[in-house]
Scaffold this active site. Structure first.
Site, mmCIF file in Angstrom:
data_model
loop_
_atom_site.group_PDB
_atom_site.id
_atom_site.type_symbol
_atom_site.label_atom_id
_atom_site.label_comp_id
_atom_site.label_asym_id
_atom_site.label_seq_id
_atom_site.Cartn_x
_atom_site.Cartn_y
_atom_site.Cartn_z
ATOM 1 N N LYS A 102 -10.558 -6.210 -4.786
ATOM 2 C CA LYS A 102 -11.265 -4.976 -5.146
ATOM 3 C C LYS A 102 -10.387 -4.046 -5.962
ATOM 4 C CE LYS A 102 -13.508 -5.398 -0.965
ATOM 5 N NZ LYS A 102 -13.337 -5.095 0.447
ATOM 6 N N LYS B 276 -4.712 -12.693 -7.578
ATOM 7 C CA LYS B 276 -5.927 -12.993 -6.826
ATOM 8 C C LYS B 276 -7.050 -12.020 -7.189
ATOM 9 C CE LYS B 276 -5.781 -10.016 -2.867
ATOM 10 N NZ LYS B 276 -6.377 -9.785 -1.591
ATOM 11 N N LYS C 259 0.829 -1.213 0.000
ATOM 12 C CA LYS C 259 0.000 0.000 0.000
ATOM 13 C C LYS C 259 0.859 1.258 0.000
ATOM 14 C CE LYS C 259 -4.412 -1.676 1.522
ATOM 15 N NZ LYS C 259 -4.472 -2.837 2.413
HETATM 16 P P1 ADP Z 1 -9.812 -7.018 -1.001
HETATM 17 O O1 ADP Z 1 -8.503 -7.732 -1.150
HETATM 18 O O2 ADP Z 1 -10.723 -7.251 -2.145
HETATM 19 O O3 ADP Z 1 -9.667 -5.568 -0.629
HETATM 20 P P2 ADP Z 1 -10.283 -7.500 1.798
HETATM 21 O O4 ADP Z 1 -8.836 -7.220 2.032
HETATM 22 O O5 ADP Z 1 -11.268 -6.530 2.338
HETATM 23 O O6 ADP Z 1 -10.532 -7.706 0.234
HETATM 24 O O7 ADP Z 1 -10.579 -8.953 2.344
HETATM 25 C C1 ADP Z 1 -11.613 -9.371 3.207
HETATM 26 C C2 ADP Z 1 -11.505 -10.869 3.460
HETATM 27 O O8 ADP Z 1 -11.626 -11.569 2.217
HETATM 28 C C3 ADP Z 1 -10.169 -11.319 4.065
HETATM 29 O O9 ADP Z 1 -10.403 -12.390 4.952
HETATM 30 C C4 ADP Z 1 -9.400 -11.783 2.881
HETATM 31 O O10 ADP Z 1 -8.430 -12.760 3.221
HETATM 32 C C5 ADP Z 1 -10.475 -12.380 2.019
HETATM 33 N N1 ADP Z 1 -10.111 -12.303 0.600
HETATM 34 C C6 ADP Z 1 -10.064 -11.195 -0.184
HETATM 35 N N2 ADP Z 1 -9.714 -11.513 -1.447
HETATM 36 C C7 ADP Z 1 -9.532 -12.863 -1.459
HETATM 37 C C8 ADP Z 1 -9.181 -13.804 -2.459
HETATM 38 N N3 ADP Z 1 -8.964 -13.435 -3.711
HETATM 39 N N4 ADP Z 1 -9.082 -15.107 -2.108
HETATM 40 C C9 ADP Z 1 -9.329 -15.508 -0.836
HETATM 41 N N5 ADP Z 1 -9.685 -14.675 0.148
HETATM 42 C C10 ADP Z 1 -9.783 -13.372 -0.142
#
Ligand code: ADP
Ligand code: TRP
Length: 364
Positions: free
Chosen positions: A232, A229, A122
């Site tokens: 968002k 992966k 970040k």
């Molecule tokens: P993003 O990466 O989309 O911003 P967050 O960081 O808010 O999502 O993640 C919220 C939850 O979803 C966490 O427990 C995170 O490990 C899980 N998560 C997010 N993206 C993935 C993914 N591609 N595969 C597995 N788990 C995920």
């Protein structure tokens, strides 16, 4: 003082997890986290929250933050979390977390925070520093972050993100923290801070929480763009709220390759990703059918994608309908979080009282 509280009065283990309020939930969030929350609700004392303070680290539009919190709450409920079985709350409704965050920061090193992968990622983005080439000196990146001469700033909240997350977990004495693979480093730090606190104050107060995957390994849901992966910020997501047409279109546009040329050819990353998604949403027979078709070179990617879209829709469409319904019911959502905050604060206040006492803060 009761130490190392590892279970509720009724003997059930404690589960704690949260998701940042930064936008609608996608399949990565669902399979990495939310579907596990739902599966755990009957067997454990579960506490699930919306991390709005964590969302502040990336400066959301103040007008949008509350809406984002409501979105996640509606999605939690629509996916099947029962407010009678779980404690569902908003992080900022529990001010004890913020106070304990300040206290815990006294035992956290800035070096270890700077070395955290999510921080570097970040910070790099905030400063416009490109991703490091393979094998590039990681310390060089840390020096660039500290010495940056641009007028961009990396806020301290981003640096101390893992402290806040550790406090979310430790304030509930959680045993299990269901999260996706990308959060495991934060969990490792949580355990480290717990051990450090215990050893500094010569106590056994905190236990060491672990991820929970029903005996399997942590899930990483891939994107549809061929690599990495689903996330968002990657712009490669299928959202639970996507309508049928949008979802089909996204899946049909997924990156593929030229197709296998010889039998049993190694599977390329974009196709592996489609198989991984299929493993999550389709029956084992369906997956095997397409894997066999790949192996004997008869596979047609159009058919694979059509089937994949069909199977994803089976999961997401009923959830989407419930989201739309619940999202309009402000009264219901408020009731759920007011009740949740009360329960969460009760547990948090007890831990905070203990922590203040252990650290030597006394009332006159
Ligand atoms: P993003 O990466 O989309 O911003 P967050 O960081 O808010 O999502 O993640 C919220 C939850 O979803 C966490 O427990 C995170 O490990 C899980 N998560 C997010 N993206 C993935 C993914 N591609 N595969 C597995 N788990 C995920
Ligand atoms: N860091 C998590 C994420 O990005 C969200 C989070 C904040 C969390 N506090 C937590 C997850 C406590 C589990 C437990 O997804």
């Amino acid at each position: 003082m009761e130490t190392n509280t590892k279970a509720t009065d009724d003997g059930r283990k404690i589960v704690l997890s949260g998701i940042r309020a930064t936008g609608n939930l996608h399949l990565g969030n669902y399979y990495g986290a939310l579907s596990k929350f739902v599966r755990m609700q009957d067997d454990y004392d579960c506490r699930y929250f919306v991390a709005d303070l964590h969302a502040l680290t990336t400066h959301p539009d103040p007008k949008m933050l509350h809406e984002n919190v409501k979105d996640i709450l509606a999605e939690y409920l629509a996916a099947g979390l029962d407010p009678e079985k779980n404690t569902i709350y908003v992080q900022s409704d529990v001010p004890e977390i913020s106070e304990m965050y300040l206290l815990m920061n006294m035992h956290v090193g800035i070096g270890e925070l700077m070395r955290t992968a999510s921080f570097k990622d970040k910070a790099r983005k905030a400063l416009g520093i490109g991703t490091p080439a393979e094998g590039e000196d990681e310390e060089g990146i840390e020096r660039q972050i500290i010495g940056n001469q641009t007028n961009q700033r990396v806020n301290a909240g981003l640096l101390t993100y893992p402290t806040l997350m550790a406090v979310d977990i430790l304030i509930h004495h959680a045993d299990f923290v269901p999260v996706g693979k990308d959060q495991e480093q934060h969990l490792e730090l949580t355990r480290r801070f717990a051990r450090r606190f215990n050893s500094f104050y010569k106590t056994q107060y905190f236990g060491e929480p672990v991820n929970f995957n029903f005996g399997g390994s942590a899930v990483k849901v891939p994107g549809l763009d061929g690599s990495g992966k689903m996330g968002k910020s990657e712009g490669n997501c299928i959202y639970l709220i996507d309508d049928e047409k949008t979802l089909r279109k996204k899946v049909m546009r997924a990156v593929t390759d030229e197709g296998p040329k010889v039998p049993n050819q190694e599977v390329s990353e974009p196709i592996r990703n489609l198989f991984t998604l299929m493993e999550l949403v389709s029956t084992p027979d369906t997956l095997e059918h397409f894997k066999n078709a790949y192996a004997d070179c008869s596979i047609r990617y159009g058919d694979l994608k059509k089937q994949l879209a069909e199977d994803i829709l089976k999961t997401t469409l009923p959830i989407r309908e419930r989201i739309l319904d619940i999202r309009n019911n402000d009264e219901y959502i408020s009731k759920v979080v007011r009740q949740g905050a009360e329960k969460a604060r009760e547990a948090a206040a007890k831990t905070l009282r203990d922590v203040r006492e252990i650290m030597g803060i006394k009332k006159f």
